[in-house]
Write a protein that holds these residues in place. Structure first.
Motif, PDB file in Angstrom:
ATOM      1  N   ALA A 166       0.835  -1.204   0.000  1.00 14.89           N
ATOM      2  CA  ALA A 166       0.000   0.000   0.000  1.00 14.89           C
ATOM      3  C   ALA A 166       0.872   1.258   0.000  1.00 14.89           C
ATOM      4  CB  ALA A 166      -0.921  -0.015   1.215  1.00 14.89           C
ATOM      5  N   ILE A 167       1.932   1.238   0.814  1.00 14.09           N
ATOM      6  CA  ILE A 167       2.840   2.402   0.909  1.00 14.09           C
ATOM      7  C   ILE A 167       3.564   2.606  -0.414  1.00 14.09           C
ATOM      8  CG2 ILE A 167       5.004   3.192   1.994  1.00 14.09           C
ATOM      9  CD1 ILE A 167       3.885   1.868   4.616  1.00 14.09           C
ATOM     10  N   LEU A 168       3.982   1.511  -1.017  1.00 11.09           N
ATOM     11  CA  LEU A 168       4.694   1.591  -2.293  1.00 11.09           C
ATOM     12  C   LEU A 168       3.787   2.180  -3.376  1.00 11.09           C
ATOM     13  CD1 LEU A 168       7.457   0.935  -3.457  1.00 11.09           C
ATOM     14  CD2 LEU A 168       6.681  -1.384  -3.900  1.00 11.09           C
ATOM     15  N   ALA A 169       2.503   1.800  -3.335  1.00  9.83           N
ATOM     16  CA  ALA A 169       1.545   2.311  -4.321  1.00  9.83           C
ATOM     17  C   ALA A 169       1.355   3.817  -4.145  1.00  9.83           C
ATOM     18  CB  ALA A 169       0.206   1.595  -4.178  1.00  9.83           C
ATOM     19  N   GLU A 170       1.332   4.283  -2.878  1.00  4.89           N
ATOM     20  CA  GLU A 170       1.102   5.705  -2.615  1.00  4.89           C
ATOM     21  C   GLU A 170       2.364   6.547  -2.806  1.00  4.89           C
ATOM     22  OE1 GLU A 170      -1.577   8.278   0.505  1.00  4.89           O
ATOM     23  OE2 GLU A 170      -1.683   6.099   0.376  1.00  4.89           O
ATOM     24  N   LEU A 171       3.478   6.011  -2.357  1.00  2.00           N
ATOM     25  CA  LEU A 171       4.748   6.739  -2.426  1.00  2.00           C
ATOM     26  C   LEU A 171       5.309   6.740  -3.844  1.00  2.00           C
ATOM     27  CD1 LEU A 171       6.907   8.175  -0.676  1.00  2.00           C
ATOM     28  CD2 LEU A 171       7.916   5.954  -0.219  1.00  2.00           C
ATOM     29  N   GLY A 172       5.186   5.605  -4.519  1.00  2.00           N
ATOM     30  CA  GLY A 172       5.710   5.474  -5.879  1.00  2.00           C
ATOM     31  C   GLY A 172       7.158   5.036  -5.894  1.00  2.00           C
ATOM     32  N   ALA A 173       7.432   3.947  -6.629  1.00  2.00           N
ATOM     33  CA  ALA A 173       8.797   3.405  -6.701  1.00  2.00           C
ATOM     34  C   ALA A 173       9.804   4.426  -7.235  1.00  2.00           C
ATOM     35  CB  ALA A 173       8.819   2.134  -7.545  1.00  2.00           C
ATOM     36  N   PRO A 174       9.438   5.247  -8.264  1.00  2.00           N
ATOM     37  CA  PRO A 174      10.435   6.211  -8.768  1.00  2.00           C
ATOM     38  C   PRO A 174      10.883   7.201  -7.703  1.00  2.00           C
ATOM     39  CG  PRO A 174       8.581   6.005 -10.295  1.00  2.00           C
ATOM     40  CD  PRO A 174       8.202   5.270  -9.060  1.00  2.00           C
ATOM     41  N   ARG A 175       9.929   7.627  -6.863  1.00  2.00           N
ATOM     42  CA  ARG A 175      10.262   8.648  -5.864  1.00  2.00           C
ATOM     43  C   ARG A 175      11.204   8.104  -4.795  1.00  2.00           C
ATOM     44  NH1 ARG A 175       6.158  12.537  -2.393  1.00  2.00           N
ATOM     45  NH2 ARG A 175       7.795  13.707  -1.357  1.00  2.00           N
ATOM     46  N   VAL A 176      10.878   6.916  -4.268  1.00  2.00           N
ATOM     47  CA  VAL A 176      11.714   6.376  -3.185  1.00  2.00           C
ATOM     48  C   VAL A 176      13.100   5.997  -3.698  1.00  2.00           C
ATOM     49  CG1 VAL A 176      10.879   3.985  -3.308  1.00  2.00           C
ATOM     50  CG2 VAL A 176      11.752   4.849  -1.159  1.00  2.00           C
ATOM     51  N   SER A 177      13.188   5.472  -4.931  1.00  3.15           N
ATOM     52  CA  SER A 177      14.506   5.120  -5.470  1.00  3.15           C
ATOM     53  C   SER A 177      15.310   6.371  -5.814  1.00  3.15           C
ATOM     54  CB  SER A 177      14.373   4.211  -6.696  1.00  3.15           C
ATOM     55  OG  SER A 177      13.636   4.844  -7.710  1.00  3.15           O
ATOM     56  N   ALA A 178      14.609   7.451  -6.247  1.00  6.91           N
ATOM     57  CA  ALA A 178      15.308   8.699  -6.563  1.00  6.91           C
ATOM     58  C   ALA A 178      15.945   9.304  -5.322  1.00  6.91           C
ATOM     59  CB  ALA A 178      14.345   9.693  -7.198  1.00  6.91           C
ATOM     60  N   MET A 179      15.343   9.049  -4.147  1.00  2.00           N
ATOM     61  CA  MET A 179      15.888   9.607  -2.901  1.00  2.00           C
ATOM     62  C   MET A 179      17.246   9.006  -2.538  1.00  2.00           C
ATOM     63  SD  MET A 179      12.781  10.508  -0.376  1.00  2.00           S
ATOM     64  CE  MET A 179      13.877  11.608   0.478  1.00  2.00           C
ATOM     65  N   LEU A 180      17.536   7.846  -3.125  1.00  2.00           N
ATOM     66  CA  LEU A 180      18.866   7.254  -2.924  1.00  2.00           C
ATOM     67  C   LEU A 180      19.971   8.149  -3.480  1.00  2.00           C
ATOM     68  CD1 LEU A 180      18.522   3.492  -3.867  1.00  2.00           C
ATOM     69  CD2 LEU A 180      19.395   4.352  -1.729  1.00  2.00           C
ATOM     70  N   GLY A 181      19.640   8.852  -4.543  1.00  2.00           N
ATOM     71  CA  GLY A 181      20.662   9.607  -5.267  1.00  2.00           C
ATOM     72  C   GLY A 181      20.866  11.027  -4.786  1.00  2.00           C
ATOM     73  N   VAL A 182      20.202  11.428  -3.666  1.00  2.00           N
ATOM     74  CA  VAL A 182      20.345  12.814  -3.197  1.00  2.00           C
ATOM     75  C   VAL A 182      21.756  13.051  -2.654  1.00  2.00           C
ATOM     76  CG1 VAL A 182      17.890  13.093  -2.695  1.00  2.00           C
ATOM     77  CG2 VAL A 182      19.422  12.270  -0.890  1.00  2.00           C
ATOM     78  N   GLU A 183      22.175  14.310  -2.666  1.00  2.00           N
ATOM     79  CA  GLU A 183      23.523  14.662  -2.210  1.00  2.00           C
ATOM     80  C   GLU A 183      23.676  14.484  -0.700  1.00  2.00           C
ATOM     81  OE1 GLU A 183      26.296  15.267  -3.638  1.00  2.00           O
ATOM     82  OE2 GLU A 183      25.594  15.317  -5.696  1.00  2.00           O
TER      83      GLU A 183
END
Length: 779
Positions: free
Chosen positions: A199-216
């Motif tokens: 449910a969380i993955l559906a609301e948060l979205g896989a692109p968004r959570v994986s993109a947060m890995l790449g923050v400075e």
């Protein structure tokens, strides 16, 4: 007899053979009891339900299902089953007591839920209020929210109170503290709960959570990495604390979501603008979640899918030339992490056809850069081959055979540009490890490396050339008679390595290569002696081992194994030696300074220099560089460090006992055995309650029991028995733990062993196992 696994197998076979519903009901009811004993409550509930379907008045099945439901947190359903039991057998006191206890548990849960309700609202109010300026108050609210999410009642309440949407608002604030709190709370909600994760993955979205890995911001990247790890675990491991019902329909097959997440991770590897540490975190995640945990599991489809979709992206990270314009941002650890991931993927392949496909994809990638992209492309191709040689070396060797690669390596060694020389010399070093190329490189590379070492004005190049010479010079290993270079040359090389190692003006990434050189040169006992005498060099190496550049771990561990002679060495049969000499075959010779007395003195000097704290720090590393082979080397050095009983107390005092427990439970079989033997030695001569305080003492039991297996050496069996004897004399709870690990039949077997010391140790252990708890009457 307590062998529940065997009982389960028998019940499964019986169910295959049995056709009659009454018999099947009994089998399911009894199998539910097995699952309860093994603490697999979801399966216990499923089997008990099948028994109840056949006979709704089956009291035993109802009671077992209520026990399982209680453990799964579904208290209302557990009460319903218990009430049915009590109505069927009104005089049964056990049912009445269980109902009373369960009623109390439900009241506590209701109180907690009502209390939690107001807490959750309060936390979000403080965190999302833009007018709230009290930083301490906000930090406390964030911490409370994270703690609440770690408890099932709190996690469920946050989830049911529209918590996910509010957590997304926290992520949108852009404030690091609020974003960290949101990510850590989401990790608590997902932990062990597959339907909430979906449910969380559906609301948060896989692109968004994986993109947060790449923050400075590194802390945010790590928190996103942890959230993704928890999500993967929940999706892969299945329902642990899940509620059944409508939610279960959402999570029948999580493979689609797994592939979606992994697909985004693979995209992250080459995404423009992604940070270097984000790239490392992504590689680390892929290492943990893609290959099978056990090769006994037949399905490796996820690995094949990753190779098909993302091998070129992984090779792109592995082939990055940091100094080249337009290259991907990377850290000192990035190429090592890519090499480890490639190695794990290659090791997870099951047949020649799969391996040939892997080789073909690698060769095509290397060739695509080598041809038609000029000098920059050749550098990328050679760097990729270097990465493959560090990881799946078979693929690296094959790529090295491609037309023009080796010739380009040798030509670039003479380049005037530093970046060209760095890439070429490193490729030559990694190629020198491989037997197939060693003779070619010995013939063509030694002169070239010597010239580079003598003529280059750059320490970064000279130190790498030196390592290449070290590798070629140590081809004879510990064989004293097989020396590649003239007398004294290895000592000179080692002296230069130590000099560079101690020179803090040189960057850590370059100094790491000095340790790589020593890892090869310390096969020579003269070099070992000089190294342990040089306290400054030893301390410098330990400092590097504790630094952020974790790629040095294997070289440090190898050097320490060489200095302590903790590799396995079989004593040759005297008759075979004579035959070999008669046949004029080469006979390996041991250096006089590798005799036991010399080795003991070296171990003492390393202990005095602080080797235990260095090893403890190395064993705690979360980096992919801590491979199973590296763990094995660390375990070997620990075993050498506790060889003398007088040293064991100081090893424990510096955290050695704590570090040995995980080493004894994961890694190679040899590494686990070495760590377990070190634990046994500590347990024999120290007070186990002091050496392993609190709950840690119970974790020591399993590794010690494994030492009793028949394929272990007599010494390992003996020390395992002696250590278990010590533990069995401490408390009833420890005796129960030893019993649960199925050690008693093994101990009993050694009571009839031919060797007298083994018989005595086993008998003494059995006597301690038979002790009764103080104050209990005999029967």
């Amino acid at each position: 007899a307590g062998d529940y696994a065997a009982a389960l197998a028998s019940y499964a076979r019986a169910l295959e053979l049995c056709a009659g519903p009454p018999e099947r009901a009994v089998l399911h009811r009894n199998r539910a009891a097995c699952h309860l004993k093994l603490e697999d409550y979801a399966k216990a509930e499923a089997d008990a339900s099948k028994a109840i379907e056949a006979d709704g008045h089956d009291v035993k099945a109802l009671f077992r299902r209520s026990q399982a439901l209680q453990k799964l947190g579904r208290l209302d359903q557990a009460v319903y089953d218990l009430r049915r039991c009590a109505s069927l057998e009104p005089k049964n006191k056990a049912f009445q007591e269980a109902l009373h206890d369960l009623g109390s548990s439900m009241q506590e849960k209701m109180k907690l839920m009502s209390c939690t309700d107001s807490k959750v609202e309060q936390m979000f109010q403080i965190l999302l209020d833009p007018k709230e300026t009290d930083t301490d108050k906000k930090q406390k609210a964030a911490q409370n929210l994270i703690v609440l999410a770690r408890e099932e009642a709190g996690a469920e309440k946050i989830f049911q109170s529209d918590g996910v949407r509010l957590l997304l608002h926290l992520l949108d604030t852009g404030r690091e503290d609020a974003m960290l709190a949101a990510l850590r709370t989401l990790a608590g909600l997902c932990s062990g709960h597959r339907s909430r994760t979906m449910a969380i993955l559906a609301e948060l979205g896989a692109p968004r959570v994986s993109a947060m890995l790449g923050v400075e911001r590194e802390q945010l990247s790590l928190a996103a990495c942890n959230l993704l790890q928890v999500m993967f675990d929940a999706l892969k491991e299945g329902l642990q604390r899940d509620f059944r019902g409508k939610e279960e329909a959402l999570v029948l097959d999580p493979s689609k979501e797994l592939k979606l997440l992994i697909g985004h991770l693979l995209e992250m590897l080459t995404r423009e603008g992604a940070s270097a540490h984000g790239r490392d975190n992504t590689l680390n995640l892929l290492i943990k979640v893609v290959p099978r945990k056990s090769l006994r599991e037949p399905n490796n489809s996820l690995t094949l899918w990753v190779i098909d979709q993302g091998l070129k992206k992984i090779l792109e990270v592995g082939g990055t030339v940091c100094e080249a314009p337009g290259s991907l941002p990377a850290t000192e650890n990035s190429r090592m992490s890519a090499a480890v991931l490639l190695s794990k993927l290659y090791g997870d392949l099951k047949c020649d056809a799969e391996r040939e496909n892997f080789h073909r994809l690698c060769d095509d990638y290397v060739r695509s850069w080598f041809e038609g992209h000029g000098l920059a492309g050749k550098l990328r191709a050679i760097q990729t081959v270097s990465c493959l040689l560090q990881g799946p070396s078979e693929a690296g060797n094959q790529a090295l055979e491609l037309e023009g690669i080796m010739e380009s390596v040798l030509a670039l060694c003479a380049s005037v540009r530093e970046v060209d020389q760095l890439v070429a010399v490193e490729a030559l070093i990694h190629a020198a490890d491989k037997a197939k190329r060693a003779s070619f490189i010995t013939a063509n590379g030694v002169t070239l490396l010597k010239n580079i070492y003598k003529c280059s004005g750059r320490d970064s190049i000279r130190i790498r050339a030196l390592v290449g010479l070290c590798k070629l010079g140590s081809a004879g290993g510990t064989d004293f008679s097989m020396k590649q270079f003239a007398e004294g040359s290895t000592l000179k090389l080692a002296k230069q390595c130590r000099k560079w190692l101690c020179n803090e003006a040189i960057d850590a990434g370059t100094r790491r290569w000095a340790v790589e050189g020593l890892a090869y040169l310390t096969f020579d006992a003269d070099v070992k002696e000089e190294f342990v005498e040089d306290q400054a060099a030893v301390q410098a190496m330990f400092q590097l081992a504790k630094s952020e550049d974790r790629s040095v771990l294997f070289a440090v561990a190898s050097t320490l194994v060489n200095c302590t002679n903790s590799y396995d060495r079989e004593e040759p049969d005297p008759q075979m030696l004579e035959l070999a000499k008669y046949a004029k075959q080469h006979v390996p010779e041991q250096h006089p300074k590798d005799e036991p007395g010399w080795v003991r003195r070296r171990v003492q000097k390393l202990l005095a220099a602080g080797v235990v704290s260095a090893l403890t720090c190395m064993a705690k590393s979360e980096n992919p560089a801590l491979t199973n082979s590296c763990r094995e080397l660390i375990s070997r050095v620990f075993l050498a460090a506790v060889e003398e009983a007088a040293d064991r107390g100081s090893v424990v005092a510096q955290g050695g006992g704590k570090a040995l427990i995980p080493l004894s439970l994961e890694g190679t079989e040899v590494g686990q055995a070495k760590a377990a033997q070190a634990l046994a030695k500590i347990t024999i001569t120290s007070n186990p309650e002091m050496a392993f305080p609190g709950e840690r003492i119970y974790e020591v039991v399993r590794p010690l029991v494994r030492l009793l297996q028949l394929h272990r050496t007599g010494l390992e069996n003996f020390e395992g028995l002696m250590a278990l004897t010590n533990l069995a004399g401490i408390s009833e709870r420890l005796r129960q733990k030893i019993l649960k690990e199925k050690a008693v039949p093994m101990i009993e077997g050694y009571m009839f062993e031919e060797h007298e010391l083994l018989r005595l140790a086993a008998t003494e252990c059995m006597c301690n196992m038979a002790m009764r708890p103080a104050g209990r009457a005999g029967g």
